[in-house]
Scaffold this active site. Structure first.
Site, PDB file in Angstrom:
ATOM      1  N   GLN A 509      -9.770  29.114   2.719  1.00 29.41           N
ATOM      2  CA  GLN A 509     -10.984  29.717   2.154  1.00 29.41           C
ATOM      3  C   GLN A 509     -10.935  31.244   2.176  1.00 29.41           C
ATOM      4  O   GLN A 509     -11.810  31.898   1.634  1.00 29.41           O
ATOM      5  CB  GLN A 509     -12.210  29.238   2.934  1.00 29.41           C
ATOM      6  N   GLN A 510      -9.892  31.807   2.816  1.00 25.07           N
ATOM      7  CA  GLN A 510      -9.848  33.257   2.968  1.00 25.07           C
ATOM      8  C   GLN A 510      -9.327  33.962   1.724  1.00 25.07           C
ATOM      9  O   GLN A 510      -9.454  35.168   1.596  1.00 25.07           O
ATOM     10  CB  GLN A 510      -8.969  33.624   4.178  1.00 25.07           C
ATOM     11  N   CYS A 511      -8.711  33.238   0.820  1.00 26.01           N
ATOM     12  CA  CYS A 511      -8.195  33.822  -0.419  1.00 26.01           C
ATOM     13  C   CYS A 511      -8.748  33.028  -1.603  1.00 26.01           C
ATOM     14  O   CYS A 511      -9.087  31.856  -1.485  1.00 26.01           O
ATOM     15  CB  CYS A 511      -6.670  33.771  -0.459  1.00 26.01           C
ATOM     16  N   THR A 512      -8.807  33.692  -2.740  1.00 25.30           N
ATOM     17  CA  THR A 512      -9.192  33.009  -3.965  1.00 25.30           C
ATOM     18  C   THR A 512      -7.996  32.217  -4.451  1.00 25.30           C
ATOM     19  O   THR A 512      -6.976  32.790  -4.855  1.00 25.30           O
ATOM     20  CB  THR A 512      -9.616  34.018  -5.049  1.00 25.30           C
ATOM     21  N   VAL A 513      -8.086  30.906  -4.371  1.00 22.96           N
ATOM     22  CA  VAL A 513      -6.994  30.045  -4.800  1.00 22.96           C
ATOM     23  C   VAL A 513      -7.252  29.648  -6.243  1.00 22.96           C
ATOM     24  O   VAL A 513      -8.236  28.959  -6.531  1.00 22.96           O
ATOM     25  CB  VAL A 513      -6.884  28.793  -3.901  1.00 22.96           C
TER      26      VAL A 513
END
Length: 638
Positions: A509-513
């Protein structure tokens, strides 16, 4: 046999630079002849053209100004066709006809410049800065079999100093000297039929450097004299030169009456080419090449396109990540030169493969994203005026304590000043809450704001309504279009305040995947949406409409929502929500009254937004609704 020294053409780099400018900004695809001027100076028989050759000069050092024309062809093939023998002869004949008309009408006596002209045919490759050209200075081959004899000036009783003084005072290239009265006479007096060729000396400003020959300009003077006085078989000429004047006696076979028809002519120079890449400033060369691509759109496809709306635009990109970098790469080719980035993070090792303005070395050295984007843009296009601002955008739910308030106030003031200083704000930030304050500020300062966001296989572009809701103009028309001021913002569809979405995030959830191509698609669409909006008569009034006649570039949708799993787009148009937590009037009033303190309160308690807008009451009213169904009753009627 008399010989006449022809002109030689010298076109300096400043001349071709001026051609580039005029081709881009004025002439465009126009191939009609353009007036140019040569001021012959010194002791050179030369057509020396420079940047000022497109403006007639009223004063020259020798008073010898020759007007001509430049025919600039749009394609190399057109030039080659014009340079063929038949085409060249036709062009020269047209110019020779004009000279002969001046001879027959005797208008040359009042305006001797009519006897001499030149023209250049050329092709300019503005992308490669390669130029090819041919020059013609038409000279009438008349009278026939001209002989020459050099005569000492002393035999004419002429004072060379006096002749120069008269020439400089009057700027006349052609005048007379009387051997009988030792007087300088005006050229029209040559028309007197009682004139004797031994008594009248024709004085001509002649820049020829060869002492044994007259210059090319003398040929047409002899033709005019022979036609004016058919009984004459000779005349005397003083070739007035700064390096030492020369006297000539020219004789010819009797013309036996007026020449019927236009005499033959000559005057073409050899073919020349110039490759000026190394002489031009590479930065200017690139700028002109970039501008040329836009000019071609205007010339060939859309003549009414207002390109200055792009070049004068100042764009603020909030977020220098994947979307922000691609937005910058997209607006620069449209001619945007002023770009500012805001970001507070550094390039990580996962960024370079996705972000078009960062590289491995930027990640290794931990460079800031905004600074990296600016440096890369300037390497790509040195003329861009890009700036970086390392700044944390204040966000609802991201709490601050008292010792951080001073910095918070500075950050908010700086962010608002940046919004004021720019025309368009792109919201390319990672989280929902990061878009809140920029939306408030853009609304307050009546700036165009465009939100650009992506998910795994979805994307959304929303252009926010302009200004406050209370100042917007209601749309009472039956048109499906919705006015710019009535359009919803990124938050208008929400019934809860944004909060801290970054706390307690897991690694995934820490990066925009997202699918790797998504950011390029959404950035390109956002850029083209802006480009379209800017071509509305008043861009700040561009309605939301899917009609392809809305602007010069077509439709101007409110939202573009895409779904890559089925490669589909929808274009909803949503009106503003009166209780919006970002563009609502109550939010604008609170910010106007309390400024940064209101932002501080929202950061510490996002529910404050719901209280100010009345969303809390709306939520309570919905919760209070109790719908009770009897288990024995069917909810489907037969």
């Amino acid at each position: 046999m008399a010989t006449f020294v022809p002109f030689k053409t010298f076109l300096d780099t400043a001349f071709w630079r001026e051609v580039n400018k005029k081709k881009l900004h004025d002439w465009k695809l126009d191939e009609s002849p353009k007036e140019i001027y040569n001021d012959t100076k010194g002791s050179e028989c030369a057509l020396s053209l420079s940047h000022d050759s497109f403006t007639s000069s009223s004063e020259t050092s020798n008073g010898l100004s020759i007007s001509g024309s430049l025919i600039l062809y749009n394609t190399r093939e057109s030039f080659k066709e014009a340079a063929t023998t038949n085409s060249r002869e036709e062009l020269m004949e047209l110019k020779a006809n004009k000279i002969w008309d001046a001879v027959q009408s005797r208008s040359w006596l009042q305006n001797p410049q009519l006897l001499n002209t030149f023209f250049i045919i050329a092709f300019a490759d503005l992308k490669k800065f390669h130029y090819i050209y041919k020059t013609c200075v038409p000279a009438l081959i008349y009278p026939k079999e001209i002989q020459q004899e050099i005569v000492p000036l002393t035999s004419y009783n002429a004072n060379e100093s006096n002749l120069f003084t008269h020439h400089e005072k009057t700027s006349s290239p052609l005048f007379l000297f009387s051997k009988v009265s030792n007087e300088i006479l005006d050229l029209p007096q040559l028309e007197n039929n009682n004139n004797n060729p031994d008594d009248i000396i024709i004085v001509i400003a002649d820049p020829c450097p060869v002492s044994s020959s007259a210059g090319w300009l003398v040929r047409n003077v002899l033709a005019a004299v022979a036609q004016l006085h058919p009984s004459w078989t000779y005349c005397n000429i003083i070739s007035l030169r700064s390096a030492g004047s020369v006297g000539f006696k020219f004789s010819w076979v009797s013309s036996e009456g007026f020449q019927s028809g236009v005499p033959r002519s000559s005057g073409w120079e050899m073919h020349y080419s110039a490759d000026l890449k190394k002489y031009f400033d590479p930065k200017i060369m690139m700028e002109e090449s970039v501008d040329l691509n836009l000019k071609l759109i205007k010339w060939r496809l859309n003549p009414d396109l207002e390109l200055e709306r792009y070049s004068n635009l100042k764009v603020l990109i909030l977020g220098a990540g994947t979307i922000g970098c691609n937005l910058a790469r997209g607006i620069v080719p449209w001619g945007v030169r002023h770009i500012s980035f805001v970001d507070n993070s550094s390039v990580s090792y996962s960024n370079p493969v996705r972000q078009s303005l960062s590289e491995f070395e930027d990640a290794r050295l931990g460079r800031g994203k905004a600074e990296t984007a600016v440096a890369a843009l300037q390497r790509i296009f040195p003329s861009v005026q890009a700036t970086a601002h390392r700044l944390t955008v204040p966000m609802p739910g991201h709490t601050v304590d008292e010792k951080e308030e001073e910095q918070l106030q500075k950050d908010i003031e700086k962010l608002e000043q940046l919004v004021k200083d720019h025309d368009v704000i792109f919201l390319a930030l990672d989280s929902r809450e990061a878009r809140w304050l920029p939306t408030v500020l853009a609304c307050k300062n009546r700036k165009m704001a465009i939100s650009v966001a992506i998910g795994f296989d979805t994307y959304v572009i929303i252009r926010h309504g302009i200004g406050s809701r209370k100042d917007s103009v209601p749309d009472d028309s039956n048109s499906e279009a919705v006015s710019y001021s009535q359009l919803s913002c990124y938050f208008c569809s929400d019934v809860t305040a944004p909060g801290n979405s970054t706390s307690d995030r897991t690694l995934d959830q820490q990066c925009t995947v997202s699918r790797p191509g998504t950011s390029m698609i959404v950035s390109g669409l956002a850029v083209e949406l802006l480009a379209s909006v800017l071509q509305y008569p008043n861009p700040l009034e561009t309605p939301a409409s899917l009609d392809d006649n809305t602007t010069l570039l077509g439709a101007a949708p409110h939202q573009i929502r895409g779904f890559l799993n089925r490669f589909q787009q929808i274009h909803p148009i949503v009106k503003r929500f009166e209780r919006c937590v970002a563009c609502g009037d109550s939010i604008a009033d609170q910010y106007q009254q309390n400024g940064w303190k209101f932002v501080r309160d929202v950061m510490n308690s996002p529910k404050r937004l719901e209280e100010v807008t009345g969303l809390d009451e709306l939520q309570d009213s919905v919760d209070a609704i109790d719908i009770d169904f009897d288990d024995d009753e069917s909810v489907v009627s037969n």
